[in-house]
Design an enzyme around this catalytic site. Structure first.
Site, PDB file in Angstrom:
ATOM      1  N   ASP A   1      41.509  39.041  45.357  1.00 34.89           N
ATOM      2  CA  ASP A   1      40.090  39.243  44.724  1.00 34.89           C
ATOM      3  C   ASP A   1      39.175  40.122  45.746  1.00 34.89           C
ATOM      4  O   ASP A   1      37.885  39.782  45.469  1.00 34.89           O
ATOM      5  CB  ASP A   1      39.579  37.878  44.115  1.00 34.89           C
ATOM      6  CG  ASP A   1      40.478  37.139  43.377  1.00 34.89           C
ATOM      7  OD1 ASP A   1      41.193  37.680  42.818  1.00 34.89           O
ATOM      8  OD2 ASP A   1      40.403  35.884  43.581  1.00 34.89           O
TER       9      ASP A   1
ATOM     10  N   LYS B   1      40.509  45.066  44.995  1.00 37.72           N
ATOM     11  CA  LYS B   1      41.506  46.216  45.300  1.00 37.72           C
ATOM     12  C   LYS B   1      41.655  47.112  44.187  1.00 37.72           C
ATOM     13  O   LYS B   1      42.060  48.546  44.297  1.00 37.72           O
ATOM     14  CB  LYS B   1      42.852  45.909  45.525  1.00 37.72           C
ATOM     15  CG  LYS B   1      42.872  44.972  46.885  1.00 37.72           C
ATOM     16  CD  LYS B   1      44.427  44.499  47.355  1.00 37.72           C
ATOM     17  CE  LYS B   1      44.890  43.498  46.168  1.00 37.72           C
ATOM     18  NZ  LYS B   1      44.083  42.362  46.205  1.00 37.72           N
TER      19      LYS B   1
ATOM     20  N   ASN C   1      50.256  36.556  39.066  1.00 39.71           N
ATOM     21  CA  ASN C   1      49.314  35.904  39.557  1.00 39.71           C
ATOM     22  C   ASN C   1      48.095  36.710  40.009  1.00 39.71           C
ATOM     23  O   ASN C   1      46.999  36.613  40.054  1.00 39.71           O
ATOM     24  CB  ASN C   1      49.789  35.198  40.697  1.00 39.71           C
ATOM     25  CG  ASN C   1      50.669  36.103  41.472  1.00 39.71           C
ATOM     26  OD1 ASN C   1      51.220  37.127  41.229  1.00 39.71           O
ATOM     27  ND2 ASN C   1      50.991  35.374  42.678  1.00 39.71           N
ATOM     28  N   ALA C   2      48.359  38.106  40.117  1.00 36.44           N
ATOM     29  CA  ALA C   2      47.262  38.899  40.378  1.00 36.44           C
ATOM     30  C   ALA C   2      46.522  39.398  39.210  1.00 36.44           C
ATOM     31  O   ALA C   2      47.020  39.208  37.981  1.00 36.44           O
ATOM     32  CB  ALA C   2      48.032  40.282  40.921  1.00 36.44           C
ATOM     33  N   GLY C   3      45.059  39.872  39.840  1.00 30.38           N
ATOM     34  CA  GLY C   3      44.231  40.302  38.285  1.00 30.38           C
ATOM     35  C   GLY C   3      43.730  41.543  39.031  1.00 30.38           C
ATOM     36  O   GLY C   3      42.884  41.201  39.986  1.00 30.38           O
ATOM     37  N   HIS C   4      43.639  42.482  38.220  1.00 33.91           N
ATOM     38  CA  HIS C   4      43.163  43.727  38.691  1.00 33.91           C
ATOM     39  C   HIS C   4      42.198  44.075  37.662  1.00 33.91           C
ATOM     40  O   HIS C   4      42.545  44.384  36.374  1.00 33.91           O
ATOM     41  CB  HIS C   4      43.989  44.840  39.073  1.00 33.91           C
ATOM     42  CG  HIS C   4      45.330  44.395  39.900  1.00 33.91           C
ATOM     43  ND1 HIS C   4      45.036  44.418  41.347  1.00 33.91           N
ATOM     44  CD2 HIS C   4      46.443  44.179  39.716  1.00 33.91           C
ATOM     45  CE1 HIS C   4      46.151  44.244  41.864  1.00 33.91           C
ATOM     46  NE2 HIS C   4      47.119  44.030  40.969  1.00 33.91           N
TER      47      HIS C   4
ATOM     48  N   ARG D   1      69.485  32.548  45.106  1.00 32.02           N
ATOM     49  CA  ARG D   1      70.555  33.499  44.401  1.00 32.02           C
ATOM     50  C   ARG D   1      71.049  32.992  43.058  1.00 32.02           C
ATOM     51  O   ARG D   1      72.129  33.349  42.652  1.00 32.02           O
ATOM     52  CB  ARG D   1      71.645  33.592  45.500  1.00 32.02           C
ATOM     53  CG  ARG D   1      71.148  34.044  46.785  1.00 32.02           C
ATOM     54  CD  ARG D   1      72.137  33.764  48.092  1.00 32.02           C
ATOM     55  NE  ARG D   1      71.873  32.617  48.278  1.00 32.02           N
ATOM     56  CZ  ARG D   1      72.477  32.059  49.197  1.00 32.02           C
ATOM     57  NH1 ARG D   1      73.577  32.766  50.067  1.00 32.02           N
ATOM     58  NH2 ARG D   1      72.464  30.765  49.628  1.00 32.02           N
TER      59      ARG D   1
ATOM     60  N   GLN E   1      47.470  40.377  45.861  1.00 36.12           N
ATOM     61  CA  GLN E   1      46.857  39.212  46.677  1.00 36.12           C
ATOM     62  C   GLN E   1      46.348  39.884  47.838  1.00 36.12           C
ATOM     63  O   GLN E   1      45.847  41.048  47.988  1.00 36.12           O
ATOM     64  CB  GLN E   1      47.847  38.107  46.948  1.00 36.12           C
ATOM     65  CG  GLN E   1      48.440  37.231  45.666  1.00 36.12           C
ATOM     66  CD  GLN E   1      49.288  37.908  45.000  1.00 36.12           C
ATOM     67  OE1 GLN E   1      50.408  38.662  45.345  1.00 36.12           O
ATOM     68  NE2 GLN E   1      49.402  37.997  43.778  1.00 36.12           N
TER      69      GLN E   1
ATOM     70  N   THR F   1      42.708  35.886  36.472  1.00 36.13           N
ATOM     71  CA  THR F   1      43.886  35.309  35.676  1.00 36.13           C
ATOM     72  C   THR F   1      43.690  34.066  35.370  1.00 36.13           C
ATOM     73  O   THR F   1      44.116  33.842  34.151  1.00 36.13           O
ATOM     74  CB  THR F   1      45.075  35.218  36.924  1.00 36.13           C
ATOM     75  OG1 THR F   1      45.253  36.667  37.389  1.00 36.13           O
ATOM     76  CG2 THR F   1      46.222  34.669  36.448  1.00 36.13           C
TER      77      THR F   1
ATOM     78  N   PRO G   1      36.446  28.949  38.714  1.00 36.29           N
ATOM     79  CA  PRO G   1      35.391  29.315  39.467  1.00 36.29           C
ATOM     80  C   PRO G   1      35.898  29.627  40.786  1.00 36.29           C
ATOM     81  O   PRO G   1      36.644  28.578  41.402  1.00 36.29           O
ATOM     82  CB  PRO G   1      34.178  28.365  39.536  1.00 36.29           C
ATOM     83  CG  PRO G   1      34.921  27.280  38.950  1.00 36.29           C
ATOM     84  CD  PRO G   1      36.282  27.645  38.145  1.00 36.29           C
TER      85      PRO G   1
ATOM     86  N   LYS H   1      31.662  45.242  46.809  1.00 36.46           N
ATOM     87  CA  LYS H   1      30.638  44.194  46.358  1.00 36.46           C
ATOM     88  C   LYS H   1      29.368  44.086  47.303  1.00 36.46           C
ATOM     89  O   LYS H   1      28.683  43.105  47.577  1.00 36.46           O
ATOM     90  CB  LYS H   1      31.218  42.964  46.108  1.00 36.46           C
ATOM     91  CG  LYS H   1      31.893  42.630  44.932  1.00 36.46           C
ATOM     92  CD  LYS H   1      32.024  41.441  44.185  1.00 36.46           C
ATOM     93  CE  LYS H   1      32.323  41.479  42.930  1.00 36.46           C
ATOM     94  NZ  LYS H   1      32.562  40.210  42.201  1.00 36.46           N
TER      95      LYS H   1
ATOM     96  N   ASP I   1      26.528  45.784  47.262  1.00 33.80           N
ATOM     97  CA  ASP I   1      25.403  45.701  46.446  1.00 33.80           C
ATOM     98  C   ASP I   1      24.962  44.428  46.098  1.00 33.80           C
ATOM     99  O   ASP I   1      24.021  43.780  45.830  1.00 33.80           O
ATOM    100  CB  ASP I   1      25.491  46.465  45.006  1.00 33.80           C
ATOM    101  CG  ASP I   1      26.917  46.100  44.242  1.00 33.80           C
ATOM    102  OD1 ASP I   1      28.090  45.747  44.898  1.00 33.80           O
ATOM    103  OD2 ASP I   1      26.879  45.861  42.994  1.00 33.80           O
TER     104      ASP I   1
ATOM    105  N   SER J   1      32.087  50.462  48.137  1.00 34.01           N
ATOM    106  CA  SER J   1      31.794  50.339  46.630  1.00 34.01           C
ATOM    107  C   SER J   1      30.601  49.553  46.640  1.00 34.01           C
ATOM    108  O   SER J   1      30.172  48.595  46.865  1.00 34.01           O
ATOM    109  CB  SER J   1      32.837  49.450  46.100  1.00 34.01           C
ATOM    110  OG  SER J   1      32.627  49.169  44.973  1.00 34.01           O
TER     111      SER J   1
HETATM  112  P1  IMP Z   1      50.608  31.510  43.095  1.00 34.57           P
HETATM  113  O1  IMP Z   1      50.798  32.779  43.596  1.00 34.57           O
HETATM  114  O2  IMP Z   1      50.339  31.363  41.652  1.00 34.57           O
HETATM  115  O3  IMP Z   1      51.645  30.480  43.440  1.00 34.57           O
HETATM  116  O4  IMP Z   1      49.296  30.666  43.824  1.00 34.57           O
HETATM  117  C1  IMP Z   1      49.317  30.597  45.096  1.00 34.57           C
HETATM  118  C2  IMP Z   1      47.755  30.534  45.819  1.00 34.57           C
HETATM  119  O5  IMP Z   1      47.709  31.890  45.753  1.00 34.57           O
HETATM  120  C3  IMP Z   1      46.688  29.923  44.802  1.00 34.57           C
HETATM  121  O6  IMP Z   1      46.011  29.287  45.596  1.00 34.57           O
HETATM  122  C4  IMP Z   1      46.380  31.184  44.160  1.00 34.57           C
HETATM  123  O7  IMP Z   1      45.103  30.905  43.541  1.00 34.57           O
HETATM  124  C5  IMP Z   1      46.372  32.094  45.019  1.00 34.57           C
HETATM  125  N1  IMP Z   1      46.520  33.543  44.492  1.00 34.57           N
HETATM  126  C6  IMP Z   1      47.574  33.992  43.966  1.00 34.57           C
HETATM  127  N2  IMP Z   1      47.491  35.048  43.368  1.00 34.57           N
HETATM  128  C7  IMP Z   1      46.151  35.570  43.524  1.00 34.57           C
HETATM  129  C8  IMP Z   1      45.312  36.773  43.451  1.00 34.57           C
HETATM  130  O8  IMP Z   1      45.513  37.656  42.918  1.00 34.57           O
HETATM  131  N3  IMP Z   1      44.028  36.449  43.826  1.00 34.57           N
HETATM  132  C9  IMP Z   1      43.711  35.401  44.349  1.00 34.57           C
HETATM  133  N4  IMP Z   1      44.251  34.334  44.777  1.00 34.57           N
HETATM  134  C10 IMP Z   1      45.661  34.481  44.321  1.00 34.57           C
END
Ligand code: IMP
Length: 426
Positions: free
Chosen positions: A12, A15, A37-40, A139, A220, A294, A298, A325, A327, A411
């Site tokens: 977060d 990126k 798990n990523a959020g862009h 595997r 991440q 994602t 908070p 960030k 700013d 930025s």
């Molecule tokens: P997982 O990747 O869902 O197994 O989560 C493992 C840890 O990584 C947790 O603390 C998540 O909140 C954190 N995490 C995984 N992906 C992200 C991301 O893209 N941004 C921030 N935290 C992440």
């Protein structure tokens, strides 16, 4: 030019925005780790685009590649590709035959595993990431190429189920019909996405030989790396620059520039040690709208942490820094920066691996005055660095002095145009 862009904190870092900004200079953008798990978030002229799987560079490049190091939820992929095609019609999409597939059963396992962990509960994103990587290394994992073969999918689903039967007790997957339904669903997802499949390690190498500019986009952040983050509060993949080789097949020796992105302060979702955390004050979280892309959770928020940054700069061999960030941070009346870690009165120059050490960790801070709300952003964007508020310049120069790296991208807002660069990126 071959570059890699990575996060230097706990994910977060912003990126997505920086990747989108620089991707106009690249032909191919390659993701090499993680999954949904990523959020862009990418903001273009006020319009927001949220991606989890597709690289953020997809809006401006001509080709995106999802590498073998990724774990892909096919249902999520299908909806993101629809969104992407609306904004970049001619984009060429390629997905590695060797990427692994996240199923609904993996998401169920993610929650079950979290339920069993007691004190060491990670706070995962529940996207099935850990269990999918577990199967990859056991595997027994389902690869993208397997989506073309119903018998293989069925066999693997049964194997995974049998191996993890205890965990899946009480879930719908105890019912063989539910497992069969999942097999059918995976085949039907395959029908719509197998056309994107390729042997991407060859494709990337061939594009390199043709002289194409390639950007590798990490997901991440360095402190979530399975080996070098704060274990076990990490994700299940390597997130540092070296992972681009195993996650895409391309040699790290050919990378010309490593760009490290960090936020002007620190944030973290999930549990685990957070040395510079601000407790009992949500001002900075509210100013920065720090809620997970994602999960909507908070985020925990803290001050910029120089020892942490120096560690991830070292692990990624960073050439160039990008700050986001800045700013937002300026609106704080007083700004703190963590400068030194000590344990039992001794300064440490490593990142603790024993969790108990974090209880003894003492953090030193320095303070800076804020620089208030930026009202002359257009003037700054037009005229560059010299127009920045003096207090901000002092803060930025302090970071450069402490890390020994230059901040080449700054930025000042979420929109693509709210960015200033030093010469190297002009
Ligand atoms: P997982 O990747 O869902 O197994 O989560 C493992 C840890 O990584 C947790 O603390 C998540 O909140 C954190 N995490 C995984 N992906 C992200 C991301 O893209 N941004 C921030 N935290 C992440």
């Amino acid at each position: 030019m071959i570059s890699v862009i990575l996060g230097l904190q706990f994910g977060d870092e912003g990126k997505g925005k920086i990747t989108d900004f620089i991707s106009r200079d690249f032909d191919d953008v390659v993701r090499f780790n993680g999954g949904s798990n990523a959020g862009h978030t990418v903001v273009i002229n006020g319009e927001k685009f949220k991606f989890h799987l597709v690289p953020s560079g997809a809006m401006q490049s001509s080709k995106v590649i999802l590498g073998n190091g990724m774990v892909i939820d096919p249902e999520e992929l299908i909806s993101e590709l629809e969104l992407l095609k609306k904004s970049n019609k001619n984009i060429d999409i390629k997905i590695s035959a060797g990427a692994h597939i996240v199923t609904k059963m993996h998401k169920c396992l993610d929650k079950k595993e979290e339920g069993i962990r007691s004190k060491l509960n990670i706070g995962t994103t529940s996207q099935g990431i850990g269990p999918t990587y577990e199967d990859k290394y056991a595997r027994t994992g389902i690869r993208f190429i397997d989506l073309s073969n119903k018998e293989i999918i069925k066999d693997k689903i049964e194997t995974i189920y049998n191996m993890k039967k205890n965990l899946l007790a009480g879930s719908i997957y105890e019912n063989p019909e539910e497992r069969n339904k999942m097999v059918d669903e995976l085949c039907s997802f395959g029908n719509s996405i197998l056309k994107y499949m390729d042997y991407t390690e060859n494709l990337i190498y061939n594009d390199y030989r043709k002289g194409k500019n390639i950007l590798f986009e990490g997901a991440q952040g360095g402190m979530l790396d399975i080996d070098f983050g704060i274990y076990p509060f990490v994700t299940s993949s390597n997130t540092i620059a070296g992972a681009l080789t195993t996650g895409s097949g391309f040699s790290f020796r050919k990378v010309n520039r490593v760009i490290g992105v960090f936020k002007a302060y620190t944030s973290k979702v999930g549990s685990g040690p957070f040395p510079s955390e601000i407790v009992n004050d949500s001002t900075l979280r509210d100013l920065g709208s720090e809620y997970g892309t994602t999960t909507g959770r908070p985020r925990r928020v803290g001050w910029l942490d120089i020892p942490l940054l120096k560690y991830t700069i070292m692990m990624n061999d960073v050439d160039s820094l990008a700050i986001t960030k800045v700013d937002i941070l300026g609106k704080m009346k007083t700004i703190k920066v963590a400068t030194k870690y000590t344990i039992d009165g001794k300064e440490i120059d490593y990142f603790p691996k024993r969790l108990e050490d974090f209880n003894k960790l003492h953090v030193d801070y320095v303070e800076f005055p804020g620089w208030g709300t930026i009202n002359n952003a257009e003037n700054i964007i037009a005229n560059g660095y010299d127009e920045l508020p003096e207090n901000m310049k002092k803060f930025l120069e302090f970071i450069e002095e402490k890390t020994g790296k230059t901040i080449d991208i700054i930025s000042l807002g979420e929109d693509r145009k709210m960015t200033i660069t030093k010469e190297i990126f002009n």
